[in-house]
Design a protein around this motif. Structure first.
Motif, PDB file in Angstrom:
ATOM      1  N   THR A   1      45.171  44.356  38.718  1.00  0.00           N
ATOM      2  CA  THR A   1      44.434  43.433  38.761  1.00  0.00           C
ATOM      3  C   THR A   1      43.539  44.520  39.635  1.00  0.00           C
ATOM      4  O   THR A   1      44.339  44.957  40.496  1.00  0.00           O
ATOM      5  N   TYR A   2      42.283  44.437  39.343  1.00  0.00           N
ATOM      6  CA  TYR A   2      40.885  45.399  40.430  1.00  0.00           C
ATOM      7  C   TYR A   2      40.396  44.154  40.926  1.00  0.00           C
ATOM      8  O   TYR A   2      39.397  43.900  40.143  1.00  0.00           O
ATOM      9  N   GLY A   3      40.125  44.064  42.165  1.00  0.00           N
ATOM     10  CA  GLY A   3      38.934  43.012  42.454  1.00  0.00           C
ATOM     11  C   GLY A   3      39.443  41.003  41.866  1.00  0.00           C
ATOM     12  O   GLY A   3      37.516  40.377  41.523  1.00  0.00           O
TER      13      GLY A   3
ATOM     14  N   THR B   1      46.996  39.478  44.998  1.00  0.00           N
ATOM     15  CA  THR B   1      46.268  38.798  44.607  1.00  0.00           C
ATOM     16  C   THR B   1      47.528  38.300  43.061  1.00  0.00           C
ATOM     17  O   THR B   1      48.323  38.937  42.696  1.00  0.00           O
ATOM     18  N   GLY B   2      46.608  37.720  41.892  1.00  0.00           N
ATOM     19  CA  GLY B   2      47.624  37.952  41.009  1.00  0.00           C
ATOM     20  C   GLY B   2      46.868  37.258  40.066  1.00  0.00           C
ATOM     21  O   GLY B   2      46.574  37.198  38.738  1.00  0.00           O
ATOM     22  N   GLY B   3      46.809  35.393  40.351  1.00  0.00           N
ATOM     23  CA  GLY B   3      47.395  34.607  39.878  1.00  0.00           C
ATOM     24  C   GLY B   3      45.247  34.021  38.990  1.00  0.00           C
ATOM     25  O   GLY B   3      45.779  33.912  37.464  1.00  0.00           O
TER      26      GLY B   3
ATOM     27  N   ILE C   1      50.751  32.026  24.620  1.00  0.00           N
ATOM     28  CA  ILE C   1      51.956  30.844  23.794  1.00  0.00           C
ATOM     29  C   ILE C   1      52.824  31.795  25.485  1.00  0.00           C
ATOM     30  O   ILE C   1      53.857  30.815  25.968  1.00  0.00           O
ATOM     31  N   ASP C   2      52.001  33.048  25.934  1.00  0.00           N
ATOM     32  CA  ASP C   2      53.314  32.324  27.550  1.00  0.00           C
ATOM     33  C   ASP C   2      52.678  33.637  28.950  1.00  0.00           C
ATOM     34  O   ASP C   2      51.483  34.148  28.131  1.00  0.00           O
ATOM     35  N   LYS C   3      52.816  33.934  29.652  1.00  0.00           N
ATOM     36  CA  LYS C   3      51.594  34.605  30.614  1.00  0.00           C
ATOM     37  C   LYS C   3      52.167  34.516  32.045  1.00  0.00           C
ATOM     38  O   LYS C   3      53.419  33.641  32.188  1.00  0.00           O
ATOM     39  N   SER C   4      52.208  35.574  32.564  1.00  0.00           N
ATOM     40  CA  SER C   4      53.169  35.954  33.519  1.00  0.00           C
ATOM     41  C   SER C   4      52.229  37.280  35.127  1.00  0.00           C
ATOM     42  O   SER C   4      51.248  38.058  34.723  1.00  0.00           O
ATOM     43  N   LYS C   5      52.610  36.982  36.116  1.00  0.00           N
ATOM     44  CA  LYS C   5      51.451  38.337  36.885  1.00  0.00           C
ATOM     45  C   LYS C   5      52.609  38.362  37.559  1.00  0.00           C
ATOM     46  O   LYS C   5      53.748  38.052  37.889  1.00  0.00           O
ATOM     47  N   PHE C   6      53.173  40.087  38.215  1.00  0.00           N
ATOM     48  CA  PHE C   6      53.552  40.998  38.890  1.00  0.00           C
ATOM     49  C   PHE C   6      53.322  41.296  40.017  1.00  0.00           C
ATOM     50  O   PHE C   6      52.457  42.342  40.095  1.00  0.00           O
ATOM     51  N   ARG C   7      54.033  40.305  41.302  1.00  0.00           N
ATOM     52  CA  ARG C   7      52.775  40.805  42.081  1.00  0.00           C
ATOM     53  C   ARG C   7      54.186  41.356  43.216  1.00  0.00           C
ATOM     54  O   ARG C   7      55.681  40.721  43.606  1.00  0.00           O
ATOM     55  N   LYS C   8      53.474  42.579  43.367  1.00  0.00           N
ATOM     56  CA  LYS C   8      54.487  43.450  44.419  1.00  0.00           C
ATOM     57  C   LYS C   8      53.848  44.509  45.162  1.00  0.00           C
ATOM     58  O   LYS C   8      52.914  45.457  44.560  1.00  0.00           O
TER      59      LYS C   8
END
Ligand SMILES: Cc1cc2nc3c(=O)[nH]c(=O)nc-3n(C[C@H](O)[C@H](O)[C@H](O)COP(=O)(O)O)c2cc1C
Length: 161
Positions: free
Chosen positions: A80-82, A113-115, A133-140
């Motif tokens: 994620t950039y900006g 962020t990321g959503g 068919i699917d999506k995810s965000k990995f935020r740490k």
């Protein structure tokens, strides 16, 4: 069943996540389209800057090989950039032959962020005619582990349709 995982990584977090997902895709044969910036940070930033200005000349040969035809599922992974994925994401989607009609999954990595990025990716891939068919965000914020990526990978692996 064949999966293509197309990802971009500058710091290694998206690569780590993509590989953790792939590690549990036992029902699939996995191939990668990796765009990995390597070397000193300043060198990586220079290449990223070119990409952000839509200059992908250093990647032309690889981009010309992008074709979804022989895959059952395409996974796109981006940082994620900006609050957006990097420009290379749009380019990969635009340049991928035979994406229309394919099943696809999108994920992104982020620190805060990321959503929005995940939803942008979904919309872009759908615009290209694929079915997300699917999506995810990995935020740490700091260390990104593999636990959630493995969980996500198992969910993909066990899908019936
Ligand atoms: C130029 C730049 C912009 C970023 N912007 C965001 C952002 O808007 N939101 C966020 O949560 N993380 C942001 N990050 C953090 C990255 O999205 C995060 O570290 C990501 O996992 C990096 O993936 P990589 O290691 O595969 O390159 C940014 C990082 C960089 C270098």
């Amino acid at each position: 069943m064949k999966i293509l995982i197309a990802y971009f990584t500058m710091g290694g977090r998206t690569k780590k996540t993509a590989e953790a997902i792939a590690s549990v895709l036992t029902n699939y044969e996995v191939s990668y389209f990796p765009v990995e910036l390597t070397g000193k940070f300043i060198k990586k930033l220079k290449i990223l800057d070119k990409f952000e200005k839509k200059d992908f000349s250093s990647l032309e040969t690889e981009l010309n090989t992008l074709d979804a035809a022989s895959y059952d599922l395409i996974i796109f992974g981006m940082p994620t950039y900006g609050n957006k994925p990097p420009q290379i994401f749009d380019e990969i989607v635009a340049r991928m032959g035979n994406l229309s009609g394919k099943r696809a999954i999108v994920f992104n990595t982020a620190r805060f962020t990321g959503g929005k990025t995940r939803d942008y990716m979904k919309a872009k891939v759908e615009e290209a005619g694929a079915q997300v068919i699917d999506k995810s965000k990995f935020r740490k914020v700091l260390w990104i582990g593999v636990k959630n990526a493995i969980k996500f990978g198992k969910r993909i692996n066990e899908r019936q349709e």
